[in-house]
Design an enzyme around this catalytic site. Structure first.
Site, PDB file in Angstrom:
ATOM      1  N   TYR A  40       9.142  13.153  -3.316  1.00  0.00           N
ATOM      2  CA  TYR A  40      10.331  14.135  -3.284  1.00  0.00           C
ATOM      3  C   TYR A  40      10.663  14.031  -4.774  1.00  0.00           C
ATOM      4  CZ  TYR A  40      10.306  16.239   1.269  1.00  0.00           C
ATOM      5  OH  TYR A  40      10.120  16.791   2.264  1.00  0.00           O
ATOM      6  N   HIS A  62      14.479  11.143   4.547  1.00  0.00           N
ATOM      7  CA  HIS A  62      12.854  11.338   4.434  1.00  0.00           C
ATOM      8  C   HIS A  62      12.488   9.842   4.489  1.00  0.00           C
ATOM      9  CE1 HIS A  62      12.351  15.674   3.765  1.00  0.00           C
ATOM     10  NE2 HIS A  62      13.178  15.675   2.944  1.00  0.00           N
TER      11      HIS A  62
END
Length: 741
Positions: free
Chosen positions: A268, A420
């Protein structure tokens, strides 16, 4: 009115409408940078090559025509992919127009923007209802923000070429309402510390810069609420200082550690670095007084170097937290990041070597600088390091041990990583020459493959990939760390006990966690030894757990490759059964099992032409389970990966000790195996108490003693071992001698 006067007036009006906005400050390529690019065309081969490739692609797309369909599909579907292609084409066409001056690219952008300006006012929310924040062109606002980041750049590139009427139409019917929809229309999406909001802030901010709307820029920088527009946003010299908990500056404050580690993980980070840096470039060009690249000790540029350090020898990012394997430094966002970091970050020549392997550059001043300086490239040397985690650097760290011959041991003992993040405290993975040997699973998702859940996260991401049993770390009583509660996990992190990465022959990192399980302390110490000690390279793993109550302990090993041999007998069931019913265990088939007699167990596998042997100490009655993923997975969403579990039941304080040995080779061409057998004969825990743990490692001709301090790591230590006093200062002692037995 005199006809001549009317004619002159109309001529004046036409010229005015065409030329108004000549003082427009371009957000990505300003006038000075454009001159720099044009002056050097033909002198930077990689830049010229990139320009030619992009131009050829655009010419083919322009000739084929474009579609602006009514939104309908999830990720991977026609409408989703078409709108995605459109915004990328517009962004590229904008750069090519600025550099070449060829009006066909400006016409292409204008015609497409007019189509979107016609469509956008008619749109309601996207028909798919899966997202917490539904978009209009796409199923989620995140993708709408992706679109606006690119389109704001495209619009900016043709701003002066458009007349006033055209600008007003595009801004009033498309760009401003789009930016307001992403911000004031979706505060739950905009006012967060998260990669979604990074994209939102960049999209709104770049749009504000492109259309000259200061309120949009302020909203992007400081968040939506008035208290985010603090008078303390700038110091007396005009430089930015710490923001509130909303907006672009808060994203920088909250998502990066002082070492540049991004909270959600490298996958990410790779995704978010593009909007972070693009908006920063826009601010640097339009508002240089903000000195955005100096903000928070240069966090943005520093983070590019950290991100590169989180890639293996092949350039693939370590798949920590939610991550798709194979994502690498060759992604387009990394091409952009490397060029921007080089241009604005002191012209580091090692970045040029990355740009050379990427074989493409930005079509802007940063790409031209890289293209011109490419002959000055120096190799990027990936080193062993411990990278602090958390906004204040106090939430553990990521440890990376690297050898000189391509081995990489990744030790994850940092923060949760927000939504996440995975429940994987003190987990590790191991690579050789860029190939996985002991893996981290990554995420259960097939990005942009419509047949697989619309390209989004699959339920198995929650039921397995995030669960502790999906990682190479200790699972207690078949429950995940923090009982799988992200909010609680966000409050805690492991801590570093000691590290020594100064000697490439023997490196070590040790960390502990006291919060993943109530009233239980877990400590893991990982060593990497080169082949100068035992002829073959070794990783040594000591996992110590302290508990007042008896528990079941499971320590998995997710090996990659083909099973070769074992030194223990095992039973294969007639029918496969699930290993458990929850917390990821329901996704593991039990393929074989064995009960150990207290002696060492050994397991050898073959991976990418190399042999690996795992040797582990055991207790009488320990169970060894051979498992494979895929149970309770009727849609085949999980890879059918193998694993081993060493299980110890009804134990309180105890320790696991193991060695992973790299040895030999196999050539399928020559059909020849070289050194396929392990040299390690045993690893034994000779002493294990509150103060010290002593391991003894034997081969046929060598014996090593490894003593580890369990507290007072920097003190002087004395241990009586087998009638011999071991004396040392520091966290560990290692001695190698001939084995006379």
């Amino acid at each position: 009115m005199n006809k001549n006067i009317i004619y002159v007036f109309l001529l004046f009006l036409a010229v005015t409408l065409k030329t108004i906005g000549q003082n427009h400050e371009h957000i990505i390529i300003n006038k000075e940078q454009l001159s720099y690019i044009k002056e050097n065309l033909g002198q930077a081969p990689l830049f010229d090559q990139t320009l030619a490739k992009v131009r050829a692609k655009l010419d083919a797309e322009i000739a084929a025509g474009f579609d602006v369909p009514i939104p309908k599909d999830l990720a991977g579907g026609y409408t989703h992919e078409t709108h995605r292609k459109n915004y990328l084409l517009m962004e590229q066409a904008g750069s090519v127009y600025r550099i070449t001056g060829d009006e066909k690219y400006a016409i292409f952008i204008k015609e497409m923007l007019f189509k979107y300006a016609e469509l956008y006012p008619t749109l309601d929310l996207h028909p798919a209802t899966r997202s917490y924040s539904r978009g209009k062109l796409f199923w989620q606002c995140l993708n709408d923000a992706n679109w606006l980041v690119s389109v704001s750049q495209a619009y900016d590139s043709i701003y002066e070429w458009l007349n006033n009427r055209e600008r007003k139409l595009i801004e009033a019917q498309l760009l401003k309402p789009f930016a307001e929809f992403l911000s004031t229309g979706n505060p739950q999406f905009f006012n967060r510390i998260h990669n979604h909001s990074t994209w939102a802030c960049a999209a709104v901010g770049l749009t504000g810069l492109a259309i000259g709307d200061e309120q949009l820029v302020k909203n992007a920088l400081y968040g939506l609420e008035e208290d985010g527009l603090s008078a303390k946003a700038h110091d007396n010299d005009g430089a930015l200082i710490k923001s509130d908990t909303k907006g672009f500056l808060a994203q920088i404050d909250g998502l990066f550690s002082p070492d540049g580690l991004y909270s959600e993980g490298p996958y990410y980070h790779r995704y978010a670095i593009y909007p972070f840096l693009l908006f920063a470039v826009g601010l640097e060009n339009a508002k240089p007084e903000l000195e955005i690249f100096k903000y928070r000790d240069g966090s943005l540029l520093k983070s590019v170097n950290t991100l590169l350090a989180e890639s293996n020898e092949k350039g693939d990012f370590f798949p920590l937290n939610d991550a798709q394997k194979g994502m690498s430094i060759y992604n387009s966002s990394l091409i952009s990041a490397v060029d921007i970091a080089y241009y604005y970050g002191g012209r580091n020549p090692s970045l040029l070597s990355i740009a050379k392997t990427q074989d493409a550059v930005n079509l802007d001043a940063t790409g031209m600088a890289v293209g011109l300086d490419l002959p000055k490239a120096e190799p990027l040397v990936r080193k062993s390091m411990v990278i602090k985690d958390g906004a204040n650097g106090d939430l553990g760290a990521l440890g990376i041990l690297r050898s000189g011959d391509g081995k990489e041991l990744i030790f994850k003992f940092g923060s949760q990583g927000m939504g996440h993040g995975h429940f994987d405290k003190l987990s590790y993975s191991f690579y050789n020459k860029g190939f996985e040997v002991v893996q981290d699973y990554g995420m259960a998702r097939f990005v942009n493959i419509e047949q697989k859940g619309g390209g989004g996260y699959l339920k198995e991401n929650t039921t397995f990939a995030k669960q502790t049993i999906g990682h190479n770390t200790l699972v207690i009583n078949e429950t995940s760390h923090f009982n799988g509660n992200t909010d609680i996990a966000e409050l805690h992190a492991p801590y570093l006990n000691f590290k020594d990465i100064s000697n490439t022959n023997i490196q070590v990192i040790s960390a502990s966690d006291t919060n993943a399980y109530e009233k239980i302390k877990m400590t893991r110490t990982l060593f990497m030894l080169d082949d100068s000690f035992f002829d073959n390279a070794l990783t040594i793993d000591l996992f110590k757990v302290n508990s007042e109550k008896p528990n079941q302990y499971d320590l998995p090993l997710y090996y990659q490759g083909q099973w070769i041999s074992t030194n223990f007998e095992y039973q294969i069931p007639d029918n496969l059964g699930k290993l458990g019913s929850a917390n990821g265990y329901q996704h593991i088939w039990k393929e074989a099992e064995s009960t150990l007699d207290g002696s060492n167990m050994q397991f050898t596998w073959l991976n990418q032409g190399k042999f690996y042997t795992y040797t582990a100490a055991s207790h009488q009655g320990d169970e060894l389970i051979a498992g494979r993923l895929g149970a309770t997975d009727s849609n085949f969403n999980l890879r059918r990966d193998p694993m081993l579990i060493q299980r110890r039941k009804n134990a309180t304080t105890t320790s696991f000790a193991s060695i992973t040995e790299t040895h030999g080779a196999y050539s399928p061409v020559d059909e020849k195996a070289i050194n396929p057998y392990s040299k390690i004969k045993s690893i034994n825990i000779e002493l294990d108490n509150e103060e010290f743990t002593v391991l003894r490692i034997k081969t046929d001709d060598k014996e090593g003693v490894l003593a580890i301090a369990n507290k007072d790591f920097d003190s002087k230590h004395l241990v009586n071992f087998k009638g011999t006093n071991l004396k040392w200062e520091g966290p560990y002692y290692f001695n190698l001698m001939e084995n006379k037995q």
